[in-house]
Design a protein around this motif. Structure first.
Motif, PDB file in Angstrom:
ATOM      1  N   TRP A 120      54.049   9.385 -27.855  1.00  0.00           N
ATOM      2  CA  TRP A 120      54.975   8.843 -28.890  1.00  0.00           C
ATOM      3  C   TRP A 120      56.311   8.570 -28.459  1.00  0.00           C
ATOM      4  N   LEU A 121      56.916   9.278 -27.680  1.00  0.00           N
ATOM      5  CA  LEU A 121      58.264   9.218 -27.312  1.00  0.00           C
ATOM      6  C   LEU A 121      58.082   7.975 -26.264  1.00  0.00           C
ATOM      7  N   MET A 122      57.348   8.034 -25.157  1.00  0.00           N
ATOM      8  CA  MET A 122      57.187   6.968 -24.348  1.00  0.00           C
ATOM      9  C   MET A 122      57.008   5.593 -24.835  1.00  0.00           C
ATOM     10  N   ASN A 123      56.064   5.625 -26.026  1.00  0.00           N
ATOM     11  CA  ASN A 123      56.088   4.244 -26.739  1.00  0.00           C
ATOM     12  C   ASN A 123      57.087   3.636 -27.524  1.00  0.00           C
ATOM     13  N   SER A 124      58.136   4.670 -27.544  1.00  0.00           N
ATOM     14  CA  SER A 124      59.340   3.865 -28.060  1.00  0.00           C
ATOM     15  C   SER A 124      60.071   3.032 -27.274  1.00  0.00           C
ATOM     16  N   GLY A 125      59.656   2.856 -25.927  1.00  0.00           N
ATOM     17  CA  GLY A 125      60.312   1.955 -25.155  1.00  0.00           C
ATOM     18  C   GLY A 125      59.372   1.266 -24.173  1.00  0.00           C
ATOM     19  N   VAL A 126      58.180   1.727 -23.950  1.00  0.00           N
ATOM     20  CA  VAL A 126      57.135   1.165 -23.304  1.00  0.00           C
ATOM     21  C   VAL A 126      55.954   0.366 -24.045  1.00  0.00           C
TER      22      VAL A 126
END
Length: 186
Positions: A120-126
């Motif tokens: 989830w955290l990575m998908n905030s920018g990826v």
């Protein structure tokens, strides 16, 4: 094999929450390798394992790793203490062949993003689907994270390695920390 990406000893995590953490990793030897089949076979001999030939994959062994970045491009990783010997072995392997070996050890750094909400955290920018079926364990890709070029490697269901240029790391971390504040408020 000993894990290449280890947190910096004695350094507090950049972020520690119940659902996610971010830790800077110890320096590594990083070589950018480009070459065709003959050079690839020679480098495989120096590494002790075959270079990954499948797009978006990685291979490891003998305390080293190779990440597939393109049809003729790999990021080669080894412990930092062995940089000179590592670089010399790879250069000797491709001597006389059409190949490029460049030490980029000081260009990039990595962080470990771990925890049940790491994707989830990575998908905030990826901008790619990081759900486990779409981006399984072992998958590696070059992509963007908040407009900065990164290399993302899923090491476990709940752990990613995020490699980026040192000059962009504060920018990327700032955006990930902002997203983590949103996660903690949810």
């Amino acid at each position: 094999m000993a894990e290449l990406y280890t947190p910096v000893a004695g350094l507090a995590p950049v972020l520690r929450q119940d659902a996610v953490s971010i830790q800077k990793t110890a320096p590594l030897a990083r070589l950018s390798f480009r070459g065709r089949a003959e050079a690839q076979a020679a480098v495989a001999g120096a590494l002790g394992f075959a270079l990954p030939q499948t797009p978006l994959s990685a291979a490891s062994g003998a305390g080293k790793a190779a990440l597939w970045l393109g049809p003729d491009e790999w990021l080669l990783l080894a412990p930092e203490a062995g940089l000179e010997a590592f670089e010399a072995a790879v250069n000797a392997a491709v001597a006389g062949l059409a190949a490029s070996v460049t030490d980029i050890s000081h260009r990039q750094d990595a962080v470990l993003v771990s925890g049940p909400r790491a994707a989830w955290l990575m998908n905030s920018g990826v901008p790619i689907d990081l759900a486990l079926p779409a981006f399984p364990v072992g998958m590696v890709t070059r992509t963007l994270c908040h407009k900065a070029e990164v290399i993302l490697w899923r090491k476990a269901e709940d752990q990613f390695v995020l490699e980026c240029w040192r000059t962009f790391q504060p920018y990327v971390l700032e955006h990930l920390l902002d997203a983590a504040r949103e996660l903690s408020a949810a």
